[in-house]
Design a protein around this motif. Structure first.
Motif, PDB file in Angstrom:
ATOM      1  N   VAL A 183       0.662   0.262  11.640  1.00 13.97           N
ATOM      2  CA  VAL A 183       0.526  -0.991  12.390  1.00 13.97           C
ATOM      3  C   VAL A 183       1.638  -1.971  12.050  1.00 13.97           C
ATOM      4  CG1 VAL A 183      -1.971  -0.750  12.598  1.00 13.97           C
ATOM      5  CG2 VAL A 183      -1.020  -1.945  10.608  1.00 13.97           C
ATOM      6  N   GLY A 184       2.360  -1.738  10.960  1.00  9.46           N
ATOM      7  CA  GLY A 184       3.441  -2.633  10.578  1.00  9.46           C
ATOM      8  C   GLY A 184       4.722  -2.409  11.354  1.00  9.46           C
ATOM      9  N   ARG A 185       4.775  -1.344  12.164  1.00  9.02           N
ATOM     10  CA  ARG A 185       5.972  -1.066  12.936  1.00  9.02           C
ATOM     11  C   ARG A 185       5.770  -1.460  14.390  1.00  9.02           C
ATOM     12  NH1 ARG A 185       9.616   1.003  10.244  1.00  9.02           N
ATOM     13  NH2 ARG A 185      10.807   1.486  12.135  1.00  9.02           N
ATOM     14  N   ALA A 186       6.859  -1.829  15.040  1.00  8.27           N
ATOM     15  CA  ALA A 186       6.766  -2.362  16.404  1.00  8.27           C
ATOM     16  C   ALA A 186       6.102  -1.381  17.359  1.00  8.27           C
ATOM     17  CB  ALA A 186       8.164  -2.730  16.900  1.00  8.27           C
ATOM     18  N   ASP A 187       6.417  -0.073  17.203  1.00  6.55           N
ATOM     19  CA  ASP A 187       5.834   0.914  18.112  1.00  6.55           C
ATOM     20  C   ASP A 187       4.546   1.528  17.565  1.00  6.55           C
ATOM     21  OD1 ASP A 187       6.813   2.439  16.067  1.00  6.55           O
ATOM     22  OD2 ASP A 187       8.104   3.706  17.296  1.00  6.55           O
ATOM     23  N   GLY A 188       4.103   1.044  16.391  1.00 11.36           N
ATOM     24  CA  GLY A 188       2.844   1.505  15.823  1.00 11.36           C
ATOM     25  C   GLY A 188       2.884   2.870  15.180  1.00 11.36           C
ATOM     26  N   THR A 189       4.077   3.449  15.024  1.00 11.86           N
ATOM     27  CA  THR A 189       4.200   4.794  14.470  1.00 11.86           C
ATOM     28  C   THR A 189       5.344   4.872  13.472  1.00 11.86           C
ATOM     29  OG1 THR A 189       3.392   5.768  16.533  1.00 11.86           O
ATOM     30  CG2 THR A 189       4.544   7.249  15.032  1.00 11.86           C
ATOM     31  N   ALA A 190       5.104   5.555  12.363  1.00 13.71           N
ATOM     32  CA  ALA A 190       6.149   5.830  11.380  1.00 13.71           C
ATOM     33  C   ALA A 190       6.439   7.325  11.372  1.00 13.71           C
ATOM     34  CB  ALA A 190       5.717   5.370   9.994  1.00 13.71           C
ATOM     35  N   THR A 191       7.645   7.692  11.003  1.00 12.32           N
ATOM     36  CA  THR A 191       8.016   9.100  10.889  1.00 12.32           C
ATOM     37  C   THR A 191       8.741   9.321   9.571  1.00 12.32           C
ATOM     38  OG1 THR A 191      10.157   8.800  11.990  1.00 12.32           O
ATOM     39  CG2 THR A 191       8.271   9.332  13.392  1.00 12.32           C
ATOM     40  N   GLY A 192       8.587  10.506   9.021  1.00 13.40           N
ATOM     41  CA  GLY A 192       9.269  10.818   7.769  1.00 13.40           C
ATOM     42  C   GLY A 192       9.107  12.283   7.427  1.00 13.40           C
TER      43      GLY A 192
ATOM     44  N   PRO B  58       0.830  -1.210   0.000  1.00 16.85           N
ATOM     45  CA  PRO B  58       0.000   0.000   0.000  1.00 16.85           C
ATOM     46  C   PRO B  58       0.865   1.261   0.000  1.00 16.85           C
ATOM     47  CG  PRO B  58      -0.855  -1.598   1.567  1.00 16.85           C
ATOM     48  CD  PRO B  58       0.457  -2.143   1.080  1.00 16.85           C
ATOM     49  N   VAL B  59       0.368   2.304  -0.663  1.00 15.62           N
ATOM     50  CA  VAL B  59       1.120   3.549  -0.800  1.00 15.62           C
ATOM     51  C   VAL B  59       0.450   4.627   0.031  1.00 15.62           C
ATOM     52  CG1 VAL B  59       1.952   5.302  -2.413  1.00 15.62           C
ATOM     53  CG2 VAL B  59       1.856   2.907  -3.118  1.00 15.62           C
ATOM     54  N   LEU B  60       1.260   5.377   0.799  1.00 17.79           N
ATOM     55  CA  LEU B  60       0.737   6.449   1.636  1.00 17.79           C
ATOM     56  C   LEU B  60       0.937   7.784   0.923  1.00 17.79           C
ATOM     57  CD1 LEU B  60      -0.450   7.260   4.408  1.00 17.79           C
ATOM     58  CD2 LEU B  60       1.913   7.548   5.197  1.00 17.79           C
ATOM     59  N   TYR B  61      -0.162   8.523   0.751  1.00 21.65           N
ATOM     60  CA  TYR B  61      -0.113   9.816   0.070  1.00 21.65           C
ATOM     61  C   TYR B  61      -0.410  10.950   1.038  1.00 21.65           C
ATOM     62  CZ  TYR B  61      -0.377   7.161  -4.289  1.00 21.65           C
ATOM     63  OH  TYR B  61      -0.134   6.284  -5.317  1.00 21.65           O
TER      64      TYR B  61
END
Length: 430
Positions: free
Chosen positions: A178-187, A64-67
């Motif tokens: 949800v795919g990351r251990a801590d439930g959060t992505a950053t960028g 899936p792509v995040l926009y």
């Protein structure tokens, strides 16, 4: 989203379009990655007038792509892109100024216009109260991790280099994952830097001068000197590391994988496969310089010709587009950038040979390549002959990549990289 803060899950009232209403709109955007497919969107967060939507359509690329899609409600509730709204851009500039990655304040925006023609992102040209002109890039497809275009240019500007447009700052955000251990992505969400209008890139300059038969040696030498300056600055500003056995093996394995693909698609490459592998084997056994941050996808089109005394200015440090984002920030071999520029000079001659009225620029390209190398090695303080096997391998790897590209897109041009393959394996075997 503010710097480092997780976005709330509730939308402001002015973001009225539903995910379903947004689907047909986003499918027509130039920056939508899955052309020809029907999006299936799910909003995962909204804040500060922006909206992050996940495309879960089966036809989307591998995952899936995040926009990032800053929208407001237009007539009848239809989505309206607010990147063209000076008020929204002004608020974005203020958030960049307040972020931890601000180098120089942008200040108040007095006028703004969206740059047309860009595909993967949206860039907005801004006039500011100080009189400076700033380009703010809004990233459309988001990824977890650092964007190397941002972090590399931030490091160069912070070190005082004028070999890149002056960086004003960048905005980082976070979102649920949800795919990351801590439930959060950053960028990175956005990036602001100096706008340099009206400048030709080095490709256009070189093409024009080669067509006219004007020697390019002095400018090529200064280009080599400028690249060496960039590499020296990056080596001092960002971490370096030894080229240990694992990193060398990974780099060479990637070369072999590209060769396998090319040999399947272009029989003319398959004829040279054994000789190419011998070049790669010699490179694997040769001494490697330390690894550091580099440009990663360097060619003449990534350099602007600014007036003297500034001279050459480098752009777009995102790295090779086909590599995963996290790999593009890894320290690499500076010779990869050198090889990319050598191939670009070769392409000037190849492009002119395919004109309606062909021009033989072979000697022009040979002289430009030699003078570029002279300028680079003098400024970097190293004799490139000590790394000939490695430089040959990187240039061959780039030519093999070009063979695949031309076979798929411009079959009439495939002779340009094929000639380089033949030349390089013949020289390496001598």
């Amino acid at each position: 989203m503010s710097d480092g803060a997780t976005a709330p899950d509730t939308a402001p009232a002015d973001l009225a379009p539903s995910d379903h209403e947004l689907e047909s709109w986003i499918a027509d955007r130039r920056w939508y990655a899955s052309k020809g497919s029907v999006p299936r969107l799910r909003t995962i967060s909204t804040a500060d007038g922006t909206r992050l939507v996940l495309d879960e359509a089966p036809a989307a690329p591998a995952a899936p792509v995040l926009y990032q899609s800053p929208v407001a409600s237009g007539p009848g509730g239809s989505p309206v892109d607010v990147t063209a709204d000076p008020e929204w851009i002004g608020s974005l500039a203020a958030r960049i100024d307040a972020s931890t990655e601000s180098l120089v304040p942008i200040g108040r925006i007095t006028a703004a216009r969206v740059l047309t023609g860009e595909q993967s992102n949206t860039s907005v040209i801004c006039d500011t109260e100080s009189g400076a002109r700033v380009i703010i890039k809004v990233f459309r497809v988001l990824h977890h991790g650092d964007n190397p275009d941002v972090t590399t240019q931030l490091a160069l500007s912070a070190a005082g280099s004028d070999r890149v447009p002056q960086v004003y700052g960048a905005l980082r955000g976070s979102w649920p994952d949800v795919g990351r251990a801590d439930g959060t992505a950053t960028g990175h969400l956005a990036f602001a830097q100096e706008f340099l209008p009206g400048l030709d890139d080095a490709w256009r300059v070189a093409l024009g001068e080669a067509h006219a038969g004007t020697p390019f040696g002095d400018r090529a030498e200064r280009l080599g000197t400028a690249l060496a300056e960039v590499h020296r600055t990056l080596a001092g500003a960002l971490p370096t590391q030894r080229a240990d056995e694992d990193r060398r093996a990974t780099a060479v394995a990637t070369m072999h994988e590209r060769l396998d693909t090319a040999a399947r698609e272009a029989p003319a490459v398959a004829e040279h496969a054994d000789a190419i592998r011998a070049v790669y084997a010699r490179a694997a056994a040769a001494p490697w310089p330390d690894l550091q941050r580099i440009h990663g996808d360097l060619h003449l089109g990534q350099v602007l010709a600014a007036p003297d005394p500034r001279g050459w200015v480098f752009l777009d440090f995102e790295g090779e587009p086909l590599r995963p984002l996290d790999e593009r920030s890894l320290p690499d071999v500076t010779l990869r950038d050198v090889a990319g520029m050598l191939r670009s000079f070769d392409y000037v001659a190849g492009a002119l040979a395919h004109d309606d009225e062909p021009v033989d620029a072979t000697a022009w390209a040979h002289d430009s390549r030699a003078r570029f190398l002279d300028g680079y090695q003098r400024a970097i303080g190293a004799d490139l002959r000590a790394h000939r096997e490695l430089l040959d391998a990187f240039e061959l790897d780039k030519a093999v990549y070009e063979v695949v590209y031309e076979t798929r897109n411009r079959p009439d041009w495939v002779g340009i990289p094929l000639a380089a393959v033949a030349r390089l394996v013949a020289r390496s075997g001598s």
